[in-house]
Design a protein around this motif. Structure first.
Motif, PDB file in Angstrom:
ATOM      1  N   PHE A 165       0.712  -1.140  -0.023  1.00 29.81           N
ATOM      2  CA  PHE A 165      -0.007  -0.118   0.079  1.00 29.81           C
ATOM      3  C   PHE A 165       1.072   1.341   0.080  1.00 29.81           C
ATOM      4  N   LEU A 166       1.719   1.240   0.818  1.00 22.05           N
ATOM      5  CA  LEU A 166       2.972   2.527   1.000  1.00 22.05           C
ATOM      6  C   LEU A 166       3.450   2.487  -0.484  1.00 22.05           C
ATOM      7  N   ILE A 167       4.088   1.618  -1.078  1.00 24.45           N
ATOM      8  CA  ILE A 167       4.397   1.648  -2.414  1.00 24.45           C
ATOM      9  C   ILE A 167       3.533   2.272  -3.515  1.00 24.45           C
ATOM     10  N   SER A 168       2.242   1.699  -3.408  1.00 29.96           N
ATOM     11  CA  SER A 168       1.242   2.320  -4.314  1.00 29.96           C
ATOM     12  C   SER A 168       0.904   3.941  -4.008  1.00 29.96           C
ATOM     13  N   ILE A 169       0.888   3.881  -2.786  1.00 27.83           N
ATOM     14  CA  ILE A 169       0.564   5.487  -2.781  1.00 27.83           C
ATOM     15  C   ILE A 169       1.888   6.527  -3.073  1.00 27.83           C
ATOM     16  N   TYR A 170       3.334   5.871  -2.868  1.00 29.78           N
ATOM     17  CA  TYR A 170       4.423   6.509  -3.555  1.00 29.78           C
ATOM     18  C   TYR A 170       4.082   6.616  -5.133  1.00 29.78           C
ATOM     19  N   ASN A 171       4.171   5.467  -5.947  1.00 34.81           N
ATOM     20  CA  ASN A 171       3.808   5.532  -7.130  1.00 34.81           C
ATOM     21  C   ASN A 171       2.838   6.350  -7.603  1.00 34.81           C
ATOM     22  N   MET A 172       1.845   6.463  -6.914  1.00 31.27           N
ATOM     23  CA  MET A 172       0.680   7.645  -7.418  1.00 31.27           C
ATOM     24  C   MET A 172       1.281   9.023  -7.473  1.00 31.27           C
ATOM     25  N   ASN A 173       2.038   9.317  -6.677  1.00 29.55           N
ATOM     26  CA  ASN A 173       2.604  10.621  -6.408  1.00 29.55           C
ATOM     27  C   ASN A 173       3.649  10.929  -7.604  1.00 29.55           C
ATOM     28  N   MET A 174       3.966   9.668  -8.173  1.00 30.98           N
ATOM     29  CA  MET A 174       4.939   9.876  -9.409  1.00 30.98           C
ATOM     30  C   MET A 174       4.386   9.828 -10.628  1.00 30.98           C
ATOM     31  N   THR A 175       2.939   9.325 -10.537  1.00 32.94           N
ATOM     32  CA  THR A 175       2.121   9.507 -11.722  1.00 32.94           C
ATOM     33  C   THR A 175       1.822  10.769 -12.342  1.00 32.94           C
ATOM     34  N   PRO A 176       2.009  11.142 -13.580  1.00 30.25           N
ATOM     35  CA  PRO A 176       1.513  12.435 -13.924  1.00 30.25           C
ATOM     36  C   PRO A 176       0.201  12.734 -14.205  1.00 30.25           C
ATOM     37  N   ASP A 177      -0.514  11.607 -14.527  1.00 29.78           N
ATOM     38  CA  ASP A 177      -2.003  11.780 -14.771  1.00 29.78           C
ATOM     39  C   ASP A 177      -2.695  11.129 -13.847  1.00 29.78           C
ATOM     40  N   GLN A 178      -3.421  12.016 -13.116  1.00 30.87           N
ATOM     41  CA  GLN A 178      -4.285  11.793 -11.880  1.00 30.87           C
ATOM     42  C   GLN A 178      -5.736  11.821 -11.990  1.00 30.87           C
ATOM     43  N   SER A 179      -6.128  11.779 -13.455  1.00 34.12           N
ATOM     44  CA  SER A 179      -7.470  12.152 -13.732  1.00 34.12           C
ATOM     45  C   SER A 179      -8.117  10.625 -13.860  1.00 34.12           C
ATOM     46  N   ASN A 203       9.460  -5.461  -0.149  1.00 38.32           N
ATOM     47  CA  ASN A 203       8.859  -4.172  -0.128  1.00 38.32           C
ATOM     48  C   ASN A 203       9.398  -3.191   0.558  1.00 38.32           C
ATOM     49  N   VAL A 204       9.890  -3.859   1.713  1.00 40.68           N
ATOM     50  CA  VAL A 204      10.802  -2.791   2.706  1.00 40.68           C
ATOM     51  C   VAL A 204      11.842  -2.281   1.857  1.00 40.68           C
ATOM     52  N   ILE A 205      12.642  -3.314   1.086  1.00 45.58           N
ATOM     53  CA  ILE A 205      13.971  -2.759   0.285  1.00 45.58           C
ATOM     54  C   ILE A 205      13.298  -1.611  -0.652  1.00 45.58           C
ATOM     55  N   THR A 206      12.435  -2.033  -1.397  1.00 43.74           N
ATOM     56  CA  THR A 206      11.742  -1.081  -2.366  1.00 43.74           C
ATOM     57  C   THR A 206      11.603   0.301  -1.692  1.00 43.74           C
ATOM     58  N   LEU A 207      10.795   0.312  -0.776  1.00 42.58           N
ATOM     59  CA  LEU A 207      10.846   1.861  -0.023  1.00 42.58           C
ATOM     60  C   LEU A 207      12.096   2.406   0.203  1.00 42.58           C
ATOM     61  N   ILE A 208      13.046   1.713   0.912  1.00 44.25           N
ATOM     62  CA  ILE A 208      14.269   2.089   1.089  1.00 44.25           C
ATOM     63  C   ILE A 208      14.934   2.890  -0.184  1.00 44.25           C
ATOM     64  N   LEU A 209      14.825   1.925  -0.930  1.00 40.44           N
ATOM     65  CA  LEU A 209      15.603   2.291  -2.282  1.00 40.44           C
ATOM     66  C   LEU A 209      14.909   3.479  -3.059  1.00 40.44           C
ATOM     67  N   GLN A 210      13.723   3.491  -2.935  1.00 45.34           N
ATOM     68  CA  GLN A 210      12.952   4.761  -3.561  1.00 45.34           C
ATOM     69  C   GLN A 210      13.259   6.101  -2.832  1.00 45.34           C
ATOM     70  N   TRP A 211      13.335   6.047  -1.477  1.00 47.66           N
ATOM     71  CA  TRP A 211      13.562   7.145  -0.820  1.00 47.66           C
ATOM     72  C   TRP A 211      15.191   7.650  -1.080  1.00 47.66           C
ATOM     73  N   PHE A 212      16.053   6.496  -0.893  1.00 51.22           N
ATOM     74  CA  PHE A 212      17.457   6.925  -1.121  1.00 51.22           C
ATOM     75  C   PHE A 212      17.653   7.332  -2.627  1.00 51.22           C
ATOM     76  N   ILE A 213      17.230   6.703  -3.650  1.00 46.41           N
ATOM     77  CA  ILE A 213      17.587   7.084  -5.094  1.00 46.41           C
ATOM     78  C   ILE A 213      16.954   8.507  -5.176  1.00 46.41           C
ATOM     79  N   ASN A 214      15.709   8.661  -4.955  1.00 48.42           N
ATOM     80  CA  ASN A 214      14.998  10.208  -5.265  1.00 48.42           C
ATOM     81  C   ASN A 214      15.861  11.182  -4.361  1.00 48.42           C
ATOM     82  N   ASN A 215      16.408  11.011  -3.122  1.00 52.37           N
ATOM     83  CA  ASN A 215      16.952  11.889  -2.267  1.00 52.37           C
ATOM     84  C   ASN A 215      18.338  12.323  -2.364  1.00 52.37           C
TER      85      ASN A 215
END
Length: 610
Positions: free
Chosen positions: A501-515, A549-561
């Protein structure tokens, strides 16, 4: 002279003493020798009495078996005698009724919830038989007849031979079942020998009937039923059936196996059966069994007075290493990927299994082994993950322009799509760049799904709150059963769903089309579906998914920051816009189609003149 006499007397006394000691010792040795000889004679006499008793029993049994009833068939009434033979891994209880194994205990595997050993072939339905002629138009099933008590012999190679005989006719017809149990082996050699085969069999037709009724050995019997199937090798090709069905063998059959989730019983013909069929019905969830399986196999024997049928019986675990050393293709009983998922079998065989076994060789906890395996997989796929995140960052950078575009074009979805494609092309952004790496990871997930579902090493291994990594973990029991969910709650499943669920929320924020409404609700729909799918899966799989999933969340935060520079991405996009663009034929064709659709839509919207 007196002194000499005194010395002489002393000498004689010493000699007498030595003689007395010698005679005493000799007497004792003689008594011991007589005692040992008597023991030997007694032992020989005892052995002879046992042999005489066995011969009497054999003669009595033979006379009983040779007696026929009013129909001319051999009598099926007698006294069942059980004989137990063991090696390091099996405890086999043989019966003289049919001269075959009655039940087999796997000494190294326990049933869930208690310490009792797993028992195969243990119901009254289980048996192997074939018909033999007993007279004119008369026949009997061998499994109904009482053989003589067996002779059990230990051989020079430490194997044990169990031999049953059945006098089957007035003219010296004789049936012999010889079993060989080898040390530390799950495979039992079985040879059927017939003297007077030309009379016992009709035109040399050997028709073997095998009935099997497997019982549950795992915590979730209904899930075990779904994992149970019939495997076989026909015409040198492995195949299997999973549904309630009937399979007819029209080509030579090497072996047939009743394969449960982690154990199997396999009947092997060293010289192949020529034809046959198998019928099986999976039991209902309320039943105390898994399925009913009936296999009929035919073999044409050379016409003659003497015939021999070499067979083998495997009673043991679905262990890939063990099965790969048995009959050809028996390792495929372990489901590492079949049918539409057959492409993941090489991934399991050459990547997942070796890495898992490597960590297992020096790490005691299999939960930690799974964690290390997950780290290796994520390390190998990290370049794909970086590409995905980079593409997502580019899409996010274009979001303000896309929002302005939508405000300018309004509800004209056709125009919005065309303008978006143009914008992506000018900026050098691939809209599928974030999807392709994710799609490439799907084979890994399916490979691990097959691997964790079939890996017997996980069975009975606990980790954290899970008592069995081969089955689901339980933190709470429900007073009712929810379809597809079960009557329990798995904590590993909840953790996997929450992190997804946390990964999906993060990916939603990265999606340009929210309509798109579907995209808005996807972060909630996907984890909800996962909850029903994962709750009954092995905790090894849900633990892997949680760690991943935990590794994915950590990688997302680290890579983007710390790795992706968003300002540089914007500059790169501006540079790409200034470069001349060459359209591919696919892009040209796509734009032509979109333009045609736009014109057709505009034509429909124009008012009709009257």
């Amino acid at each position: 002279m007196g002194s000499m006499d005194r010395n002489t007397v002393i000498g004689f006394v010493l000699l007498a003493a030595l003689l007395f000691v010698y005679l005493y010792i000799s007497t004792q040795n003689s008594k011991e020798l007589q005692y040992q000889q008597q023991r030997q004679q007694d032992s020989l006499a005892f052995v002879q009495r046992v042999r005489d008793s066995v011969e009497v029993l054999k003669d009595t049994s033979a006379r009983s078996n040779l007696a026929v009833d009013s129909t001319g068939a051999l009598r099926t009434v007698g006294e069942e005698v059980l004989t137990v033979v063991e090696n390091e891994v099996l405890k086999i209880t043989f019966t003289n009724r049919g001269g075959q194994p009655k039940s087999v205990e796997l000494k190294r595997y326990q049933s869930p919830g208690d310490s009792s050993a797993v028992i195969l072939n243990g119901t009254a339905f289980d048996r192997i038989s074939y018909p033999v002629n007993t007279g004119a138009n008369q026949s009997s099933q061998v499994a109904d007849l009482f053989f003589t008590e067996p002779t059990v012999t230990k051989n020079a190679d430490n194997s044990q031979s169990v031999v049953y005989t059945l006098p089957a006719g007035a003219n010296g017809e004789l049936i012999t079942h010889q079993f060989q149990v080898k040390p530390a082996a799950y495979m039992v050699d079985w040879t059927v020998q017939m003297n007077g085969a030309d009379k016992l069999l009709t035109q040399g037709a050997f028709n073997l009937n095998w009935q099997s009724r497997p019982v549950p050995h795992e915590k979730d019997a209904s899930y075990e039923r779904l994992q149970t199937n019939i495997c076989f090798v026909e015409d040198n090709d492995f195949d299997y059936i999973m549904q309630n069905t009937e399979k007819t063998f029209e080509a030579p059959v090497k072996w047939v196996s009743v394969a449960q989730q982690f154990f199997n019983i396999t009947l092997i013909a060293k010289d192949n059966f020529t034809s046959g069929e198998v019928r099986w019905t999976r039991a209902e969830d309320t039943a105390s069994t898994i399925a009913d399986v009936t296999t009929n196999l035919q073999k044409k024997l050379p016409l003659g007075a003497v015939a021999s049928v070499p067979l083998q019986l495997y009673f043991g675990p679905n262990d890939y290493t063990i099965l790969s050393q048995q009959a050809e293709d028996m390792d495929k009983i372990v489901n590492l990927g079949r049918d539409m998922y057959a492409f993941v079998r090489p991934i399991n065989k050459y990547i997942i299994m070796p890495v898992f076994d490597l960590f297992r060789s020096f790490v005691g906890s299999l939960g930690i082994v799974i964690l290390l395996l997950t780290l290796v997989i994520r390390l190998v796929t990290s370049p794909l993950v970086y590409t995905s995140y980079l593409s997502g960052a580019k899409m996010k950078a274009l979001r303000p322009e896309i929002e302005k575009m939508k405000a300018r074009l309004g509800d004209d979805q056709q125009a919005v799509g065309m303008e978006q494609m143009k914008l992506f092309r000018e900026a050098g952004v691939n809209p599928l760049g974030g999807c392709i790496p994710a799609l490439l990871q799907i084979p890994i997930f399916f490979a691990l799904y097959s691997f964790f579902n079939s890996n017997i090493a996980l069975r009975g291994e606990g980790f954290l709150w899970a008592d069995n990594l081969a089955s689901y973990d339980v933190i709470a029991r429900l007073p009712f059963t929810i379809p597809y969910f079960g009557d329990h709650i798995s904590l590993f499943t909840l953790l996997a769903v929450f992190t997804s669920f946390l990964i999906s929320i993060y990916n939603m924020n990265m999606t340009p089309d929210q309509s798109n409404p579907a995209l808005k609700y996807m972060p909630y729909i996907f984890p909800f579906i996962m909850l029903f799918i994962f709750n009954r899966l092995p905790s090894a799989l849900t633990w892997y998914y949680t760690v991943s999933n935990v590794i994915t969340l950590i990688l997302q935060w680290f890579i983007n920051n710390y790795i992706i520079d968003h300002d540089k991405i914007l500059l790169k996009i501006e540079e790409n816009r200034k470069k001349p663009k060459v359209k591919s034929k696919w892009q040209e064709r796509l734009e032509q189609v979109q333009e045609q659709q736009k014109k057709a839509q505009e034509a429909k919207q124009k008012p009709t003149r009257r």
